[in-house]
Design a protein around this motif. Structure first.
Motif, PDB file in Angstrom:
ATOM      1  N   UNK A  69      48.810  17.094  66.004  1.00  0.00           N
ATOM      2  CA  UNK A  69      47.572  16.586  66.240  1.00  0.00           C
ATOM      3  C   UNK A  69      47.903  14.872  66.361  1.00  0.00           C
ATOM      4  N   UNK A  70      48.808  14.437  65.985  1.00  0.00           N
ATOM      5  CA  UNK A  70      49.114  12.722  66.097  1.00  0.00           C
ATOM      6  C   UNK A  70      49.654  12.813  67.268  1.00  0.00           C
ATOM      7  N   UNK A  71      50.408  13.538  68.073  1.00  0.00           N
ATOM      8  CA  UNK A  71      51.274  13.097  69.122  1.00  0.00           C
ATOM      9  C   UNK A  71      50.614  14.001  70.385  1.00  0.00           C
ATOM     10  N   UNK A  72      50.167  14.932  70.200  1.00  0.00           N
ATOM     11  CA  UNK A  72      49.623  15.947  71.297  1.00  0.00           C
ATOM     12  C   UNK A  72      48.812  15.070  72.224  1.00  0.00           C
ATOM     13  N   UNK A  73      47.818  14.246  71.865  1.00  0.00           N
ATOM     14  CA  UNK A  73      46.888  13.521  72.699  1.00  0.00           C
ATOM     15  C   UNK A  73      48.000  12.720  73.503  1.00  0.00           C
ATOM     16  N   UNK A  74      48.886  11.962  72.861  1.00  0.00           N
ATOM     17  CA  UNK A  74      49.557  11.055  73.673  1.00  0.00           C
ATOM     18  C   UNK A  74      50.246  11.569  74.923  1.00  0.00           C
ATOM     19  N   UNK A  75      50.794  12.960  74.474  1.00  0.00           N
ATOM     20  CA  UNK A  75      51.681  13.722  75.539  1.00  0.00           C
ATOM     21  C   UNK A  75      50.814  14.086  76.599  1.00  0.00           C
ATOM     22  N   UNK A  76      49.761  14.468  76.145  1.00  0.00           N
ATOM     23  CA  UNK A  76      48.722  14.982  77.491  1.00  0.00           C
ATOM     24  C   UNK A  76      48.286  13.993  78.162  1.00  0.00           C
ATOM     25  N   UNK A  84      48.235  18.440  50.924  1.00  0.00           N
ATOM     26  CA  UNK A  84      48.219  17.923  52.210  1.00  0.00           C
ATOM     27  C   UNK A  84      48.111  19.297  52.977  1.00  0.00           C
ATOM     28  N   UNK A  85      48.821  20.278  52.667  1.00  0.00           N
ATOM     29  CA  UNK A  85      48.891  21.629  53.623  1.00  0.00           C
ATOM     30  C   UNK A  85      47.354  22.114  53.666  1.00  0.00           C
ATOM     31  N   UNK A  86      46.558  21.931  52.516  1.00  0.00           N
ATOM     32  CA  UNK A  86      45.029  22.587  52.241  1.00  0.00           C
ATOM     33  C   UNK A  86      44.430  21.683  53.129  1.00  0.00           C
ATOM     34  N   UNK A  87      44.511  20.474  53.633  1.00  0.00           N
ATOM     35  CA  UNK A  87      43.582  19.716  54.438  1.00  0.00           C
ATOM     36  C   UNK A  87      43.904  19.898  55.812  1.00  0.00           C
ATOM     37  N   UNK A  88      45.112  20.432  56.076  1.00  0.00           N
ATOM     38  CA  UNK A  88      45.665  20.430  57.569  1.00  0.00           C
ATOM     39  C   UNK A  88      44.389  21.215  58.410  1.00  0.00           C
ATOM     40  N   UNK A  89      43.945  22.623  57.946  1.00  0.00           N
ATOM     41  CA  UNK A  89      42.722  23.051  58.817  1.00  0.00           C
ATOM     42  C   UNK A  89      41.866  22.293  59.244  1.00  0.00           C
ATOM     43  N   UNK A  90      41.505  21.374  58.136  1.00  0.00           N
ATOM     44  CA  UNK A  90      40.476  20.558  58.641  1.00  0.00           C
ATOM     45  C   UNK A  90      40.592  19.532  59.657  1.00  0.00           C
ATOM     46  N   UNK A  91      41.939  19.008  59.773  1.00  0.00           N
ATOM     47  CA  UNK A  91      42.235  18.362  60.977  1.00  0.00           C
ATOM     48  C   UNK A  91      42.522  19.184  62.351  1.00  0.00           C
ATOM     49  N   UNK A  92      42.920  20.305  61.971  1.00  0.00           N
ATOM     50  CA  UNK A  92      42.973  21.276  63.303  1.00  0.00           C
ATOM     51  C   UNK A  92      41.516  21.638  63.855  1.00  0.00           C
ATOM     52  N   UNK A  93      40.862  21.831  63.352  1.00  0.00           N
ATOM     53  CA  UNK A  93      39.559  22.473  63.595  1.00  0.00           C
ATOM     54  C   UNK A  93      38.989  22.239  64.957  1.00  0.00           C
ATOM     55  N   UNK A  94      38.814  20.946  65.177  1.00  0.00           N
ATOM     56  CA  UNK A  94      38.321  20.616  66.547  1.00  0.00           C
ATOM     57  C   UNK A  94      39.157  20.822  67.831  1.00  0.00           C
ATOM     58  N   UNK A 138      42.054  23.176  67.727  1.00  0.00           N
ATOM     59  CA  UNK A 138      43.036  24.384  67.502  1.00  0.00           C
ATOM     60  C   UNK A 138      42.421  25.100  66.442  1.00  0.00           C
ATOM     61  N   UNK A 139      41.398  25.763  66.688  1.00  0.00           N
ATOM     62  CA  UNK A 139      40.469  26.525  65.691  1.00  0.00           C
ATOM     63  C   UNK A 139      41.383  27.943  65.375  1.00  0.00           C
ATOM     64  N   UNK A 140      41.932  28.140  66.452  1.00  0.00           N
ATOM     65  CA  UNK A 140      42.537  29.636  65.938  1.00  0.00           C
ATOM     66  C   UNK A 140      43.948  29.504  65.161  1.00  0.00           C
ATOM     67  N   UNK A 141      44.647  28.327  65.413  1.00  0.00           N
ATOM     68  CA  UNK A 141      45.606  27.853  64.508  1.00  0.00           C
ATOM     69  C   UNK A 141      45.068  27.340  63.032  1.00  0.00           C
ATOM     70  N   UNK A 142      43.931  26.769  63.024  1.00  0.00           N
ATOM     71  CA  UNK A 142      43.572  26.567  61.644  1.00  0.00           C
ATOM     72  C   UNK A 142      43.112  27.667  60.956  1.00  0.00           C
ATOM     73  N   UNK A 143      42.382  28.696  61.700  1.00  0.00           N
ATOM     74  CA  UNK A 143      42.229  29.817  60.851  1.00  0.00           C
ATOM     75  C   UNK A 143      43.369  30.768  60.473  1.00  0.00           C
ATOM     76  N   UNK A 144      44.332  30.675  61.339  1.00  0.00           N
ATOM     77  CA  UNK A 144      45.714  31.264  61.095  1.00  0.00           C
ATOM     78  C   UNK A 144      46.425  30.791  59.687  1.00  0.00           C
TER      79      UNK A 144
END
Length: 86
Positions: free
Chosen positions: A74-81, A10-20, A22-28
């Motif tokens: 990822x899942x709640x950020x869009x709702x808060x925005x 699951x943690x290995x797949x997280x950067x794939x979800x973050x890429x669009x 938050x790219x800096x966070x995914x690379x971090x």
């Protein structure tokens, strides 16, 4: 060990979800994921010292927390925005 491997995947797949969004966070997160995979390889191959278990286990726990925070963003950020715009 099963839970560890599930979190590892699951943690290995997280950067794939973050890429669009938050790219800096995914690379971090990539070095932490590499350390987690290294921990699995070392754990299965060698007899590790207590210090190595503590260091790599701490990196694992930090990455699990990081993955959960990222998933929350990822899942709640869009709702808060959307709520802020209204």
């Amino acid at each position: 060990m099963d839970v560890f491997l599930v979190y590892l995947l699951v943690a290995s797949a997280t950067p794939l979800f973050l890429w669009q969004d938050r790219k800096k966070l995914a690379i971090l997160q990539i070095p932490f994921i590499l350390c987690m995979w290294l921990y699995v390889i070392l754990y299965l191959s060698f007899d590790l010292s207590m210090l190595t278990h503590i260091i790599l286990g701490s990196i694992f726990v930090a990455n699990v927390i990081f993955a959960h925070v990222a998933a929350f963003m990822i899942f709640t950020g869009h709702a808060f925005n959307k709520a802020k715009k209204i």
